[in-house]
Scaffold this active site. Sequence first.
Site, PDB file in Angstrom:
ATOM      1  N   GLN A  15       0.810  -1.213   0.000  1.00  0.00           N
ATOM      2  CA  GLN A  15       0.000   0.000   0.000  1.00  0.00           C
ATOM      3  C   GLN A  15       0.851   1.274   0.000  1.00  0.00           C
ATOM      4  O   GLN A  15       0.371   2.338  -0.352  1.00  0.00           O
ATOM      5  CB  GLN A  15      -0.961  -0.006   1.186  1.00  0.00           C
ATOM      6  CG  GLN A  15      -2.064  -1.043   1.005  1.00  0.00           C
ATOM      7  CD  GLN A  15      -2.967  -1.159   2.217  1.00  0.00           C
ATOM      8  OE1 GLN A  15      -2.647  -1.848   3.167  1.00  0.00           O
ATOM      9  NE2 GLN A  15      -4.091  -0.474   2.201  1.00  0.00           N
ATOM     10  N   HIS A 103       0.145  -9.565   3.653  1.00  0.00           N
ATOM     11  CA  HIS A 103      -0.883  -8.529   3.759  1.00  0.00           C
ATOM     12  C   HIS A 103      -1.552  -8.381   2.384  1.00  0.00           C
ATOM     13  O   HIS A 103      -1.256  -7.462   1.621  1.00  0.00           O
ATOM     14  CB  HIS A 103      -0.274  -7.207   4.237  1.00  0.00           C
ATOM     15  CG  HIS A 103      -1.284  -6.241   4.782  1.00  0.00           C
ATOM     16  ND1 HIS A 103      -1.238  -5.721   6.058  1.00  0.00           N
ATOM     17  CD2 HIS A 103      -2.401  -5.713   4.230  1.00  0.00           C
ATOM     18  CE1 HIS A 103      -2.263  -4.902   6.249  1.00  0.00           C
ATOM     19  NE2 HIS A 103      -2.988  -4.883   5.139  1.00  0.00           N
ATOM     20  N   ASN A 146      -2.678 -11.262   7.354  1.00  0.00           N
ATOM     21  CA  ASN A 146      -3.596 -10.167   7.639  1.00  0.00           C
ATOM     22  C   ASN A 146      -4.990 -10.501   7.126  1.00  0.00           C
ATOM     23  O   ASN A 146      -5.167 -10.851   5.958  1.00  0.00           O
ATOM     24  CB  ASN A 146      -3.113  -8.884   6.942  1.00  0.00           C
ATOM     25  CG  ASN A 146      -4.009  -7.700   7.246  1.00  0.00           C
ATOM     26  OD1 ASN A 146      -4.066  -7.239   8.389  1.00  0.00           O
ATOM     27  ND2 ASN A 146      -4.742  -7.222   6.262  1.00  0.00           N
ATOM     28  N   GLU A 147      -5.955 -10.431   7.999  1.00  0.00           N
ATOM     29  CA  GLU A 147      -7.377 -10.554   7.659  1.00  0.00           C
ATOM     30  C   GLU A 147      -7.695 -11.703   6.703  1.00  0.00           C
ATOM     31  O   GLU A 147      -8.157 -11.477   5.576  1.00  0.00           O
ATOM     32  CB  GLU A 147      -7.875  -9.226   7.077  1.00  0.00           C
ATOM     33  CG  GLU A 147      -7.698  -8.072   8.040  1.00  0.00           C
ATOM     34  CD  GLU A 147      -8.303  -6.754   7.550  1.00  0.00           C
ATOM     35  OE1 GLU A 147      -8.615  -6.660   6.353  1.00  0.00           O
ATOM     36  OE2 GLU A 147      -8.453  -5.831   8.362  1.00  0.00           O
TER      37      GLU A 147
HETATM   38  C1  FCB Z   1      -7.971  -3.167   6.452  1.00  0.00           C
HETATM   39  C2  FCB Z   1      -6.694  -3.604   5.751  1.00  0.00           C
HETATM   40  C3  FCB Z   1      -5.721  -2.473   5.522  1.00  0.00           C
HETATM   41  C4  FCB Z   1      -6.399  -1.177   5.145  1.00  0.00           C
HETATM   42  C5  FCB Z   1      -7.550  -0.870   6.073  1.00  0.00           C
HETATM   43  C6  FCB Z   1      -8.268   0.410   5.784  1.00  0.00           C
HETATM   44  O1  FCB Z   1      -9.002  -4.074   6.202  1.00  0.00           O
HETATM   45  O2  FCB Z   1      -6.027  -4.581   6.500  1.00  0.00           O
HETATM   46  O3  FCB Z   1      -4.783  -2.884   4.575  1.00  0.00           O
HETATM   47  O4  FCB Z   1      -6.769  -1.205   3.831  1.00  0.00           O
HETATM   48  O5  FCB Z   1      -8.472  -1.936   6.054  1.00  0.00           O
END
Ligand code: FCB
Length: 411
Positions: A15, A103, A146-147
């Site tokens: 990002q 990520h 991540n997520e």
């Molecule tokens: C989350 C992501 C991160 C960013 C935020 C706003 O879901 O992990 O990369 O985009 O949202």
Amino acid sequence: MKPDFLWGVATSAFQLEGSVHADWAAWDPVLQSKPDVTHHYHLFREDLKLLKELGVNAYRFSVEWSRIQPEEDRWNDEAIQHYQEIVRILRQNNIEPMVTLHHFTNPRWFFERYPWHEVHSVSKFLSYVEKVASVLKDVRYWITINEPYVLLLGGYLEGCMPPGIQNFQSFLKALEHLLRSHQEAYDLLHSIRKDAMVSIAHNMATFAPCQKWNPFDRLLSRFAQFFYNHSLLDAFLTGRLKIKFPFVRSIEMDVPIKGKLDFFGVNYYTRIHLRFNPLRKMGVELKHKDVERQGVSDMGWEIHPHGLERVLREVSKLRIPIIITENGIATDDDGKKEKFIKSHVDVIEGCLKKQIDVRGYFYWSLLDNYEWLRGFDARFGLYRVDYDTLKRKPTVAAAFYSYIIKSRSIF
Ligand code: FCB
């Protein structure tokens, strides 16, 4: 907050830096105009000085797999040294690094040959993790993935993120492989460093029915709460993952992640209202409503600090330390950003008084950056980026966050 409370900011490599070798680079045409995004890869020394200026004692960032391993059989030493240098600078400044291994982005070769629903994805990811762990021995805090749910819903059900698939069977396969990757990465990181602190970062939200009187809306919001927040927590507790979606048969599977956590990373942004709409996939429509008149962000997300308490209570059933690995707002309005930070930190303080074991807070994000589905106009940064001149300019919220850190810490 205690002196060892981690006050930080969070970023992710792609990002801020982009990467021509990443799947997303080819996926999103918007990136063609700004492939290097904020040029952080070259300006990182200056950007890391901003951490000092803010007074944070921790920094969450990710290493970009596609830079480290641009081709399947090639490691890029220059990129490895680059991330080593970041860790060295952080340590020199007494800033605790927290490194995210995955990520959202994958190298293109991985995306083309071994995407997450393919069985070899796990071993390919693991050899990358092994490489990174062996060269970043000075790192104690790790986020493996991540997520995972955002990656899966976006990549395998909605199809709005790479690999852009809409298939439930592939979704399940990818889920299984991501969780196995977490487990194997967890064991590997611990074999290298006994005191490693390893977690995933789980995107959590609170859910509410769009219309309280509507039994379908209420049912959907219960399903969402269970699936989105709890199913993964329960899997870490029991080693069994149960997924129930409306109108499809429920799924149960063994997953090897029981107890494979040293803390739990929570990414919290908002509350989501759910409306039953038979014309939508699974009958679900997501809405953001400004119920309490606290406003919405430029993403349209409701500002709902109290939801953070509910989420932290849910996580506390794991009985391990909790770290808020992301929380932030996209807005041009600095006052709104300040209020957002203050109200969420207030909630954390309240939770600490109620014995919920929160050990850290990372504001998303240090700088404005590329926001996946929204491109460049979502301004999450404490520092504003002018994409033409590449100048970084502090928002008023930057000084405010420094003040919060100083005034809320007990020395
Ligand atoms: C989350 C992501 C991160 C960013 C935020 C706003 O879901 O992990 O990369 O985009 O949202």
